[in-house]
Design an enzyme around this catalytic site. Sequence first.
Site, PDB file in Angstrom:
ATOM      1  N   SER A  33     -10.036  -1.465   6.817  1.00  0.00           N
ATOM      2  CA  SER A  33      -9.125  -0.985   5.330  1.00  0.00           C
ATOM      3  C   SER A  33      -8.854  -1.886   4.947  1.00  0.00           C
ATOM      4  CB  SER A  33      -8.288   0.645   5.478  1.00  0.00           C
ATOM      5  OG  SER A  33      -9.275   1.380   5.137  1.00  0.00           O
ATOM      6  N   LYS A  45       0.818  -0.959  -0.051  1.00  0.00           N
ATOM      7  CA  LYS A  45       0.370   0.176  -0.117  1.00  0.00           C
ATOM      8  C   LYS A  45       0.763   1.001  -0.122  1.00  0.00           C
ATOM      9  CE  LYS A  45      -4.031   1.833   2.523  1.00  0.00           C
ATOM     10  NZ  LYS A  45      -5.592   1.764   3.812  1.00  0.00           N
ATOM     11  N   SER A 102     -10.171   0.919   2.574  1.00  0.00           N
ATOM     12  CA  SER A 102      -8.851   2.209   1.786  1.00  0.00           C
ATOM     13  C   SER A 102      -7.951   1.283   0.968  1.00  0.00           C
ATOM     14  CB  SER A 102      -8.237   2.757   2.890  1.00  0.00           C
ATOM     15  OG  SER A 102      -7.651   1.889   3.913  1.00  0.00           O
TER      16      SER A 102
END
Lengths: 483, 116
Positions: A182, A83, A158
């Site tokens: 997330s 990420k 997310s």
Amino acid sequence: MTTPAPAEAESVLAIAEAVRAGERSAVDVLDVHLARITASDDQIHAFNTVTDGDARERAAEIDAAVAAGETVGPLAGVPIALKDNMCTRGVPTTCSSKILEHWVPPYDATVVERLAGAGAVIVGKTNLDEFAMGSSTENSAFGPTRNPLDTSRVPGGSSGGSAAAVAAGFAAASLGSDTGGSIRQPAALCGLVGMKPTYGAVSRYGLVAFASSLDQIGPFTRTVAESAAIYDVIAGPDQRDSTSIPQDHISVTAALDQGIDGLRIGVITELSGRGNDAFEPQVVEATVAAAEALSAAGAKVEDVSIPTAVAGLSAYYMIAPAEASSNLARYDGVRYGLRKPGPNTASMMAASRTAGFGDEVKRRIMLGTYALSAGYYDAFYGKAQRIRTLMIREFGRVYENFDVLLSPTSPCVAFEFGAKADPLTMYYNDVCTIPSNLTGQPAMSVPFGTGAHGLPVGVQVLAPMLGEPVMYRVAAALEGMAP
Amino acid sequence: MSSHHETPGASPPRAHLTTDDVAKVAKLALLELSDAELATFTGQLDAVLDLAEQLNEFDIGDVPPTAHPFGLVNVFRDDVAAIGHDAEVMREEALAAGPEVEAHQFKVPPALGEAP
């Protein structure tokens, strides 16, 4: 549409075994994954940056080490995506925000060092909702990520890019961060296993802070065993994170085959979705089916009430924005990131922040600033912190009688772009995942059947502090019984 | 900390957020909003505060606040550089990220008054 589901030979465990044995080269493995990225990431947009050059060098080093008979790590040659809120030395780390668009960190996050030390090959940095604020990856400043299972739908968020990268076969596994769900929610929406560890089990050093008392890093994989393998590499104490738990990590891989006979499993009434129109019926049924399957396999399953669990959402949307408003105060155009000119320091800072942050980030900064401001602190932030105490106590009491708990992961399957434009509607996606962030306890999402439109449904397994071994046992059992 | 126990549902209704409230918060947070943004954000933030009203349904009595899953403690170690690479390189790389740098320092416009 995109690539087919990768074969068994593409699993983290199979790749590492073949590379370590010299049966497959890390360079070949990497090339297969890079070819998929080249072929279809323009449709998916899982990546902000593909680190193909560095990855080729790294893969060649691993192959040379294997040829020389040197010891290589447990993830030798495994392509992994990160990420884009985890610092990578020399590689841009943007948080999918204009304010960090060109920032290149001078150091690696601890998880990046640990993956490299285990022989993993980092293939790139994945898209996210700006600063990890969102549940669909629509809040990225660089455009949304599409769900590889249906490109008209979101991958969740997310960590949507990290989920999509694994679902599309661009990487064998990936890391995400989970502040309110997330990792778990995008895992559910993309048909993957996603795990949020106990707070402090994985170092946050080098993770760009959103809400420091809630953030944790964890893996996305296709299977539970792969998740355990990645977690066993990234977990453990770190001197550079003062919130890191100072005790040695106990392998969860070793626990996988211990079965579930006699385990006590509770289904959380308040989060079950039963009688709640905001939950899709197939999602509710999947949790019921999972509970029945576990019962049939020898676990003692019953319903359990945790009244404060429903207050998690309200408490979270005071606590997380409050922490974010403080953490994001550092983006002021002085030491790094975007600067917009102004006649004095304050106007330069305001111009930079106004141009650099997107709407959701601005909403949360303002909400947090309000919740912390004089006259409102006790009514909002203070009250939320006390509810947090009540939740920790209630979950603690429940875990005196239960080994793990169950709920749906997300109230719905992957939804279409723009379907949840209203902020509160979007926030509700995290209703089942938020409690574990507030308590600090581990939780993971395991695929369990399909719901509307044939899309995957995730069931969430929750466990007490450092209860990862028993949580993984239950997850492995669920995986084996999934419809 | 208040000594009385709050009764669920006993809190008086909250005053709704106004655009003035949000303008003040935006100023504190160093964000500039157009009038249209101010109106939109005010409605959206007020809706989240409505959600927070749910917290009043629980009897929090004298329950202490939790700021963190564990009690935070200081962690001490010897004051030696723990970064694996050269400190001078590290300094140059950190400065390289600065939007404006002069003589190994980050440079900003005047803090008081305005630039000529």
